[in-house]
Design a protein around this motif. Structure first.
Motif, PDB file in Angstrom:
ATOM      1  N   GLN A   1     -18.980 -51.108 -30.683  1.00 16.09           N
ATOM      2  CA  GLN A   1     -20.276 -51.547 -30.141  1.00 16.09           C
ATOM      3  C   GLN A   1     -21.494 -50.944 -30.468  1.00 16.09           C
ATOM      4  OE1 GLN A   1     -20.795 -53.769 -26.934  1.00 16.09           O
ATOM      5  NE2 GLN A   1     -18.991 -54.805 -28.465  1.00 16.09           N
ATOM      6  N   ASP A   2     -21.311 -49.268 -30.971  1.00 22.46           N
ATOM      7  CA  ASP A   2     -22.576 -48.681 -31.640  1.00 22.46           C
ATOM      8  C   ASP A   2     -22.871 -49.373 -32.915  1.00 22.46           C
ATOM      9  OD1 ASP A   2     -22.151 -47.057 -29.331  1.00 22.46           O
ATOM     10  OD2 ASP A   2     -21.248 -45.383 -30.428  1.00 22.46           O
TER      11      ASP A   2
ATOM     12  N   THR B   1      -6.651 -63.259 -29.986  1.00 21.11           N
ATOM     13  CA  THR B   1      -8.100 -63.270 -29.150  1.00 21.11           C
ATOM     14  C   THR B   1      -8.261 -61.987 -28.463  1.00 21.11           C
ATOM     15  OG1 THR B   1      -7.785 -65.825 -29.028  1.00 21.11           O
ATOM     16  CG2 THR B   1      -9.566 -64.551 -27.661  1.00 21.11           C
TER      17      THR B   1
ATOM     18  N   ASP C   1      -3.852 -51.722 -26.430  1.00 20.80           N
ATOM     19  CA  ASP C   1      -4.830 -53.052 -26.629  1.00 20.80           C
ATOM     20  C   ASP C   1      -4.910 -53.260 -28.218  1.00 20.80           C
ATOM     21  OD1 ASP C   1      -5.487 -53.513 -24.018  1.00 20.80           O
ATOM     22  OD2 ASP C   1      -7.310 -52.113 -23.958  1.00 20.80           O
TER      23      ASP C   1
ATOM     24  N   LEU D   1     -13.672 -55.307 -30.913  1.00 18.45           N
ATOM     25  CA  LEU D   1     -14.925 -55.678 -30.815  1.00 18.45           C
ATOM     26  C   LEU D   1     -15.731 -54.808 -29.623  1.00 18.45           C
ATOM     27  CD1 LEU D   1     -15.548 -59.283 -32.080  1.00 18.45           C
ATOM     28  CD2 LEU D   1     -15.471 -57.070 -33.453  1.00 18.45           C
ATOM     29  N   ASN D   2     -14.851 -54.769 -28.641  1.00 15.52           N
ATOM     30  CA  ASN D   2     -15.254 -53.978 -27.419  1.00 15.52           C
ATOM     31  C   ASN D   2     -15.033 -52.322 -27.536  1.00 15.52           C
ATOM     32  OD1 ASN D   2     -16.441 -56.136 -26.012  1.00 15.52           O
ATOM     33  ND2 ASN D   2     -14.357 -56.716 -25.161  1.00 15.52           N
ATOM     34  N   HIS D   3     -14.525 -51.800 -28.393  1.00 19.04           N
ATOM     35  CA  HIS D   3     -14.298 -50.525 -28.612  1.00 19.04           C
ATOM     36  C   HIS D   3     -15.531 -49.689 -28.975  1.00 19.04           C
ATOM     37  CE1 HIS D   3     -13.109 -46.600 -30.388  1.00 19.04           C
ATOM     38  NE2 HIS D   3     -11.857 -46.735 -30.127  1.00 19.04           N
ATOM     39  N   PRO D   4     -15.804 -48.662 -28.176  1.00 23.06           N
ATOM     40  CA  PRO D   4     -17.314 -48.043 -28.141  1.00 23.06           C
ATOM     41  C   PRO D   4     -17.865 -47.789 -29.534  1.00 23.06           C
ATOM     42  CG  PRO D   4     -15.770 -47.034 -26.622  1.00 23.06           C
ATOM     43  CD  PRO D   4     -14.873 -47.969 -27.180  1.00 23.06           C
TER      44      PRO D   4
ATOM     45  N   GLU E   1     -11.052 -59.046 -29.156  1.00 28.50           N
ATOM     46  CA  GLU E   1     -11.892 -58.734 -28.287  1.00 28.50           C
ATOM     47  C   GLU E   1     -11.751 -57.128 -27.954  1.00 28.50           C
ATOM     48  OE1 GLU E   1     -11.064 -61.003 -24.750  1.00 28.50           O
ATOM     49  OE2 GLU E   1     -12.037 -62.774 -25.586  1.00 28.50           O
ATOM     50  N   ALA E   2     -10.640 -56.692 -27.792  1.00 31.90           N
ATOM     51  CA  ALA E   2     -10.350 -55.102 -27.941  1.00 31.90           C
ATOM     52  C   ALA E   2     -11.190 -54.595 -29.126  1.00 31.90           C
ATOM     53  CB  ALA E   2      -8.879 -54.892 -27.852  1.00 31.90           C
TER      54      ALA E   2
ATOM     55  N   CYS F   1     -11.789 -58.907 -37.761  1.00 38.86           N
ATOM     56  CA  CYS F   1     -12.383 -59.270 -36.305  1.00 38.86           C
ATOM     57  C   CYS F   1     -13.660 -60.030 -36.258  1.00 38.86           C
ATOM     58  CB  CYS F   1     -12.113 -58.325 -35.421  1.00 38.86           C
ATOM     59  SG  CYS F   1     -10.313 -57.613 -35.291  1.00 38.86           S
ATOM     60  N   THR F   2     -14.667 -59.141 -36.897  1.00 34.36           N
ATOM     61  CA  THR F   2     -15.972 -59.650 -37.104  1.00 34.36           C
ATOM     62  C   THR F   2     -16.081 -61.233 -37.666  1.00 34.36           C
ATOM     63  OG1 THR F   2     -16.871 -58.558 -39.078  1.00 34.36           O
ATOM     64  CG2 THR F   2     -16.932 -57.326 -36.980  1.00 34.36           C
TER      65      THR F   2
END
Length: 221
Positions: A199-200, A186, A154, A193-196, A190-191, A171-172
């Motif tokens: 997310q933390d 895109t 990804d 921003l969705n990385h753990p 998303e990959a 990305c942000t």
């Protein structure tokens, strides 16, 4: 180890240094310092900030001190193994290092006109020509990395690494300012921003009480 960082909502360089520490897998103490509050000037004159002249992030590892996000990545790669951060393939590693360095030194209009603010999403607005040029170059870099070395993964070079860490604040910004990007990008955004780890960071940024008004404005371009 102790990592001193600025506000998670706004400090893009702190994000890079923090992601590097998380990627290393090593335990570290995190110290968040509010940027530009009433005690900022006095605080940054303290001994902990002296090596970096008050800039964040700054990493202390016993007597060793490292500032600058890319330097932190390299320091940690030396400690835990370069494969944690850089591709094993020589050509891929060369490209990843070049991309990380270009992100480190370039794209001033994007940085200046679209400061990081993880807590906001602004309506689309046509960026300045200079920002469009920056985005075009970033899309070119991402497309080359994904096409040549992304494989089935990804991220830019398949698995999450130093290049993704350096581009994470971009990305942000793409989401915050609804910036125009190529269709393929895109999924990559998303990959990331969705990385753990991301997310933390995002969750912690949402919980911060500090507000810096100059960073709470739509694009200035």
């Amino acid at each position: 180890m102790k990592l001193i960082i600025g506000n998670k909502a706004y400090s893009s360089w702190s994000l890079r240094g923090w992601l590097a520490c998380r990627q290393s897998g090593l335990l570290f103490e995190e110290m968040v310092v509010p940027l530009y509050d009433q005690e900022w000037d006095q605080r940054r004159e303290g001994d902990e900030f002296a090596p970096s002249s008050g800039k964040v992030p700054i990493l202390w590892d016993d007597d060793a001190v490292v500032w600058d996000s890319l330097a932190i990545i390299e320091y940690l790669a030396d400690k835990v193994g370069r494969e944690k951060f850089w591709p094993e393939d020589n050509a891929a590693r060369a490209m990843a290092r070049s991309m990380a360095a270009e992100m480190h030194s370039s794209f001033a209009p994007l940085r200046r006109e679209h400061g990081m603010n993880i807590r906001q999403v602004y309506p689309p607005k046509r960026p300045s020509d200079e920002v469009i040029a920056d985005l075009t170059r970033i899309m070119e870099l991402w497309a080359q990395a994904r096409a040549r070395f992304g494989g089935d993964g990804d991220f830019l070079f398949g698995t999450f690494g130093a290049a993704d860490i350096m581009f994470a604040p971009v990305c942000t910004r793409i989401v915050t300012y609804s910036l125009p990007v190529a269709r393929f990008a895109t999924g990559y955004v998303e990959a990331v921003l969705n990385h753990p780890f991301m997310q933390d960071w995002i969750a912690a940024a949402q919980e911060e009480e500090w507000v810096i008004e100059k960073f709470e404005q739509p694009a200035t371009g």
